[in-house]
Design an enzyme around this catalytic site. Structure first.
Site, short mmCIF file in Angstrom:
data_model
loop_
_atom_site.label_atom_id
_atom_site.label_comp_id
_atom_site.label_asym_id
_atom_site.label_seq_id
_atom_site.Cartn_x
_atom_site.Cartn_y
_atom_site.Cartn_z
N SER A 97 9.03 102.98 75.50
CA SER A 97 10.05 104.01 75.29
C SER A 97 10.73 104.48 76.57
O SER A 97 11.54 105.40 76.52
CB SER A 97 9.44 105.20 74.57
N GLU A 143 19.49 107.71 72.30
CA GLU A 143 19.95 106.73 73.31
C GLU A 143 20.86 105.68 72.68
O GLU A 143 21.63 105.02 73.38
CB GLU A 143 18.75 106.04 73.97
N ASP A 168 -0.89 95.46 69.07
CA ASP A 168 0.20 95.42 70.04
C ASP A 168 1.43 94.94 69.28
O ASP A 168 1.40 93.85 68.68
CB ASP A 168 -0.16 94.46 71.18
N SER A 179 16.65 106.72 68.04
CA SER A 179 16.82 107.50 69.26
C SER A 179 18.28 107.83 69.55
O SER A 179 19.18 107.01 69.32
CB SER A 179 16.26 106.68 70.42
N GLY A 220 0.63 108.67 71.71
CA GLY A 220 1.77 109.17 72.47
C GLY A 220 2.00 110.66 72.19
O GLY A 220 1.27 111.27 71.40
N ALA A 238 5.51 103.89 67.69
CA ALA A 238 5.13 103.03 68.81
C ALA A 238 6.36 102.35 69.41
O ALA A 238 7.23 101.87 68.68
CB ALA A 238 4.15 101.96 68.34
N ALA A 239 6.44 102.33 70.73
CA ALA A 239 7.54 101.64 71.41
C ALA A 239 7.26 101.57 72.91
O ALA A 239 6.45 102.33 73.42
CB ALA A 239 8.86 102.41 71.21
N TYR A 298 16.36 99.16 76.10
CA TYR A 298 15.64 100.05 75.18
C TYR A 298 16.54 100.46 74.02
O TYR A 298 16.18 100.35 72.85
CB TYR A 298 15.14 101.29 75.94
N TYR A 326 10.13 92.18 77.06
CA TYR A 326 8.97 92.87 76.46
C TYR A 326 9.45 94.07 75.63
O TYR A 326 8.96 94.31 74.52
CB TYR A 326 8.00 93.32 77.56
N GLY A 386 1.58 104.35 67.41
CA GLY A 386 1.81 105.10 68.65
C GLY A 386 1.13 106.46 68.59
O GLY A 386 1.63 107.45 69.14
P1 GDP Z 1 16.00 109.33 78.53
O1 GDP Z 1 17.14 110.18 78.09
O2 GDP Z 1 15.23 108.74 77.39
O3 GDP Z 1 16.37 108.29 79.52
O4 GDP Z 1 14.94 110.37 79.21
P2 GDP Z 1 14.53 110.61 80.74
O5 GDP Z 1 13.78 111.90 80.76
O6 GDP Z 1 13.83 109.41 81.30
O7 GDP Z 1 15.91 110.75 81.52
C1 GDP Z 1 16.83 111.78 81.21
C2 GDP Z 1 17.97 111.78 82.22
O8 GDP Z 1 17.47 112.22 83.48
C3 GDP Z 1 18.59 110.39 82.47
O9 GDP Z 1 20.00 110.52 82.46
C4 GDP Z 1 18.10 110.02 83.86
O10 GDP Z 1 19.00 109.19 84.58
C5 GDP Z 1 18.00 111.39 84.50
N1 GDP Z 1 17.11 111.39 85.67
C6 GDP Z 1 17.43 111.82 86.91
N2 GDP Z 1 16.40 111.63 87.75
C7 GDP Z 1 15.40 111.06 87.03
C8 GDP Z 1 14.08 110.62 87.38
O11 GDP Z 1 13.62 110.72 88.50
N3 GDP Z 1 13.33 110.09 86.36
C9 GDP Z 1 13.81 109.98 85.08
N4 GDP Z 1 13.02 109.47 84.13
N5 GDP Z 1 15.07 110.36 84.75
C10 GDP Z 1 15.85 110.90 85.71
#
Ligand code: GDP
Length: 322
Positions: A77, A124, A51, A122, A12, A74-75, A146, A88, A9
């Site tokens: 993400s 997450e 890949d 992560s 990235g 790599a992921a 994810y 996928y 990755g």
């Molecule tokens: P994540 O923590 O890896 O999911 O990083 P993100 O930056 O994608 O999202 C962070 C938080 O922002 C999550 O709780 C989303 O639900 C919130 N969020 C609110 N609006 C948006 C949007 O328009 N795009 C994304 N990507 N996240 C959003």
């Protein structure tokens, strides 16, 4: 002789900062990048295509590069996207790690060399959190395909450590951002929009759940933690974050505030950006990293928002000239 690092990755955000950090430490850096991009040609020097949904050339790459350290970044993400392409995501973000771990196991067995392995785990994985803040002992409750794939990779990393004595480690990194963050992540989506709104190139920003809270740090600080994890005497797992949590609203405040605009005038909610299951709050307890790695993040939340807005202003100005 300089040490050899292999970064998956490498194109990235984290691959960018990590490769520069390792080069500053005199490493010879090699990279693996995805071959799904259009217009693919010969790979650049020290770069290999692979890949992780497939992975058939991993043994060959390891044999050529002969790495001392492998950083598996790599992921697939993107959390929201993982609900649309769950199989996928499981292949790349989950089974892909197993493909790499098993190729390293075989490489170690064949060559007699030892490899240090870093898995990009992560925050997450904590998902629907059972306690706050989250540390290395907090149980996981993943909330997306994810995050489930990352939990699979986390445990395989520990399993290969315990089964084969591999120096395999997890860095459980909380959200980390920069001007190189992908534009589909909320921080970068916001800072790009702030710049374009400021320059009159856009007038609205559509977002999902702006009450979600994250522990956001600067990617440039976090790659140093990755390296430190692999420099320890024994392989171990670490939580890396700032210990502070902020809502998307607060990020809006900081980013629009950096150019003296009021975000309430420009932001609209679009349910299209909601997730089928949401992670409401993440906040790291990074005390183990502080004690054992002597690692501290340097860039604050406000500084992060400002530096991302400034970089996006430069980009938008360029775009305007074209
Ligand atoms: P994540 O923590 O890896 O999911 O990083 P993100 O930056 O994608 O999202 C962070 C938080 O922002 C999550 O709780 C989303 O639900 C919130 N969020 C609110 N609006 C948006 C949007 O328009 N795009 C994304 N990507 N996240 C959003």
């Amino acid at each position: 002789m300089s040490r050899v690092a292999l970064i998956t990755g490498i194109n990235g955000q984290d691959g960018y900062y990590l490769s520069r950090f390792l080069e500053s430490k005199d490493y010879e850096v090699h990279g693996i990048t995805s071959c799904s991009k259009p217009g693919i040609g010969e790979p650049p020097k020290n770069c290999y295509y692979c890949d992780f949904a497939e992975g058939s050339n991993l043994n060959e790459i390891l044999d050529r590069v002969k790495p001392d350290e492998v950083y598996h970044l790599a992921a697939q993400s993107h959390v929201r996207l993982s609900f649309d392409i769950p199989v996928y995501t499981a292949e790349v973000t989950g089974v892909g790690t197993l493909r790499l771990l098993d190729a390293i196991r075989y490489y170690e067995q064949q060559s007699g060399k030892k490899v240090r392995f870093y898995q990009a785990s992560s925050s997450e994985m904590f998902g629907k959190v059972v306690e706050t803040p989250q540390s290395e002992t907090t149980p996981f409750h993943p909330r997306s395909p994810y995050a489930c794939a990352k939990v699979f990779s986390y445990w395989l990393t520990i399993n290969y450590r315990e089964s084969y004595g591999m120096f395999a480690c997890n860095g459980i990194l909380f959200n980390h951002e920069s001007p190189r963050r992908g534009e589909a992540f909320v921080t970068r989506k916001i800072t790009k929009a702030v710049a374009r709104i400021k320059l009159g190139m856009q007038d609205k920003l559509f977002l999902g759940n702006i009450d979600a809270k994250r522990d956001w740090g600067f990617a440039g600080d976090y790659v140093e933690a990755m390296w430190l994890i692999l420099q320890q005497e024994n392989p171990d797992d670490f939580v890396i974050g700032t210990g502070e949590t902020h809502s998307v609203r607060e990020f809006l405040e900081a980013a629009f505030g950096a150019v003296d605009l009021d975000w309430r005038k420009y932001v609209e909610i679009d349910p299209q950006f909601y997730r089928p299951a949401e992670v409401e709050l993440l906040c790291a307890d990074p005390s183990k990293a502080r004690e054992k790695l002597k690692w501290e993040p340097k860039v604050t939340f406000e500084e992060l928002a400002r530096l991302m807005v400034e970089a996006d202003l430069k980009r938008a100005e360029q775009e305007k000239l074209l």
